[in-house]
Design an enzyme around this catalytic site. Structure first.
Site, PDB file in Angstrom:
ATOM      1  N   GLU A 214      -5.319  -5.568  10.380  1.00  0.00           N
ATOM      2  CA  GLU A 214      -4.341  -4.515  10.635  1.00  0.00           C
ATOM      3  C   GLU A 214      -4.677  -3.789  11.933  1.00  0.00           C
ATOM      4  OE1 GLU A 214      -2.397  -3.090   6.719  1.00  0.00           O
ATOM      5  OE2 GLU A 214      -4.239  -1.972   6.980  1.00  0.00           O
TER       6      GLU A 214
ATOM      7  N   ASN B   6       0.863  -1.182   0.000  1.00  0.00           N
ATOM      8  CA  ASN B   6       0.000   0.000   0.000  1.00  0.00           C
ATOM      9  C   ASN B   6       0.903   1.237   0.000  1.00  0.00           C
ATOM     10  OD1 ASN B   6      -1.815   2.036   0.537  1.00  0.00           O
ATOM     11  ND2 ASN B   6      -2.413   1.292   2.578  1.00  0.00           N
TER      12      ASN B   6
ATOM     13  N   HIS C  97      -9.726   0.319   4.939  1.00  0.00           N
ATOM     14  CA  HIS C  97      -8.466   0.657   5.623  1.00  0.00           C
ATOM     15  C   HIS C  97      -8.763   1.633   6.757  1.00  0.00           C
ATOM     16  CE1 HIS C  97      -4.448   2.117   6.456  1.00  0.00           C
ATOM     17  NE2 HIS C  97      -3.987   1.072   5.813  1.00  0.00           N
TER      18      HIS C  97
ATOM     19  N   SER D 257       3.318  -2.296  10.403  1.00  0.00           N
ATOM     20  CA  SER D 257       4.757  -2.303  10.662  1.00  0.00           C
ATOM     21  C   SER D 257       5.429  -3.640  10.353  1.00  0.00           C
ATOM     22  CB  SER D 257       5.052  -1.863  12.103  1.00  0.00           C
ATOM     23  OG  SER D 257       4.572  -0.545  12.313  1.00  0.00           O
TER      24      SER D 257
ATOM     25  N   GLU E 187      -7.249   4.134   7.864  1.00  0.00           N
ATOM     26  CA  GLU E 187      -7.057   5.563   7.569  1.00  0.00           C
ATOM     27  C   GLU E 187      -8.279   6.139   6.856  1.00  0.00           C
ATOM     28  OE1 GLU E 187      -3.207   5.243   5.658  1.00  0.00           O
ATOM     29  OE2 GLU E 187      -2.354   4.625   7.570  1.00  0.00           O
TER      30      GLU E 187
ATOM     31  N   GLY F 218       2.129   2.013  10.851  1.00  0.00           N
ATOM     32  CA  GLY F 218       3.046   3.136  10.715  1.00  0.00           C
ATOM     33  C   GLY F 218       3.692   3.561  12.027  1.00  0.00           C
TER      34      GLY F 218
ATOM     35  N   LYS G  88       0.097   4.274  -0.283  1.00  0.00           N
ATOM     36  CA  LYS G  88      -0.570   5.434   0.325  1.00  0.00           C
ATOM     37  C   LYS G  88      -0.363   6.697  -0.537  1.00  0.00           C
ATOM     38  CE  LYS G  88      -0.368   3.110   4.712  1.00  0.00           C
ATOM     39  NZ  LYS G  88      -0.360   3.157   6.154  1.00  0.00           N
TER      40      LYS G  88
HETATM   41  P1  PGA Z   1       2.667   0.139   7.709  1.00  0.00           P
HETATM   42  O1  PGA Z   1       1.236   0.295   7.029  1.00  0.00           O
HETATM   43  O2  PGA Z   1       3.275  -1.140   7.122  1.00  0.00           O
HETATM   44  O3  PGA Z   1       3.426   1.352   7.314  1.00  0.00           O
HETATM   45  O4  PGA Z   1       2.451   0.010   9.157  1.00  0.00           O
HETATM   46  C1  PGA Z   1       0.389  -0.809   6.779  1.00  0.00           C
HETATM   47  C2  PGA Z   1      -0.896  -0.346   6.156  1.00  0.00           C
HETATM   48  O5  PGA Z   1      -1.403   0.725   6.513  1.00  0.00           O
HETATM   49  O6  PGA Z   1      -1.465  -1.037   5.298  1.00  0.00           O
END
Ligand code: PGA
Length: 247
Positions: free
Chosen positions: A164, A9, A92, A210, A94, A170, A11
């Site tokens: 997740e 992803n 997701h 992460s 976010e 993140g 982003k």
């Molecule tokens: P990250 O993000 O690996 O940077 O923690 C994962 C995601 O949001 O899909």
């Protein structure tokens, strides 16, 4: 047999030139991979990447469920499909958090994607306070129930799920492999209660949050972890490849 899937992803990152370079590096290094590899670039780069398309599938991070019309700023599932997207991220954290996407909207997005033959990668996961209260399984099962359990078994079988935990996204703080396994196994059991064991056994459940080259091996060694949805580490081709090699 469920398939192993590695998804990146990207982003809201990268210039067009960087996206082209990253896509090219990822597809070159994973040319011979027997796993399913998908990347989710910013949608504006889809066309350029589709032109170079090799064995790495393309998906979008967002779309609107209506086919066309007066929805300023949105892109439809038919538009992204025309540009080569085969997968869509839905749910997701976010998008749920910053853009107020609720369970009903997610449900509509799942239906629209499936109706047009795109594979939803449906994300679920709990915030920190839910983990601290130890009610994470119940919380995440409710997320699945609300946006997915209206589906027929045939349609549910087309999904990829991604667990997740929000506190791990993140933050550099990953779930332990035991925590991931416990959740994935619990979700599979919950799915089997609705759709039966055979279907539940065949759904790929990815871990995200992460995930990086140093913990991927341990996470992917777990029976119920079928791959990863990678954010930060997907922007570095050498890290993404190292994660792929952890399978
Ligand atoms: P990250 O993000 O690996 O940077 O923690 C994962 C995601 O949001 O899909």
């Amino acid at each position: 047999m469920r398939k192993s899937v590695l998804a990146g992803n990207w982003k809201m990152n990268l210039t067009k030139a960087q996206a082209v370079e990253l896509y090219s590096a990822v597809s070159d290094s994973m040319e011979a991979s027997s796993n399913e590899i998908i990347v989710f670039p910013p949608a504006i780069y889809l066309d350029a990447l589709n032109e170079m398309k090799r064995n790495v599938s393309l998906g979008v991070q967002n779309f609107y469920f209506e086919e066309k019309g007066a929805f300023t700023g949105e892109i439809s599932v038919t538009q992204v499909k025309e540009l080569g997207a085969t997968h869509v991220l839905i749910g997701h954290s976010e998008r749920r958090m910053y853009f107020g996407e609720d369970e009903n909207l997610l449900k509509n997005k799942v239906d629209a994607a499936l109706a047009h033959g795109l594979t939803p990668v449906f994300c679920c996961g709990e915030p920190l306070e839910i983990r601290e209260a130890e009610t994470q399984l119940d919380y995440v099962c409710k997320q699945l129930e609300a946006s997915l359990f209206h589906l027929s078994a045939d349609d549910f079988a087309k999904l990829i799920l991604a667990y997740e935990p929000i506190w791990a996204i993140g933050t550099g703080k990953t779930a332990s492999s035991d925590q991931a396994e416990e959740m994935h196994a619990g979700l599979r059991l919950f799915i089997s209660g609705k759709y039966g064991t055979e279907l539940a056994d065949n759904v790929s459940i990815l871990y995200g949050g992460s995930c990086n080259p140093s913990n991927a091996n341990e996470l992917f060694s777990k029976t119920n972890v079928d791959g990863g949805l990678i954010g930060g580490a997907a922007l570095k081709p050498e890290d993404f490849l190292a994660i792929e090699q952890a399978f």
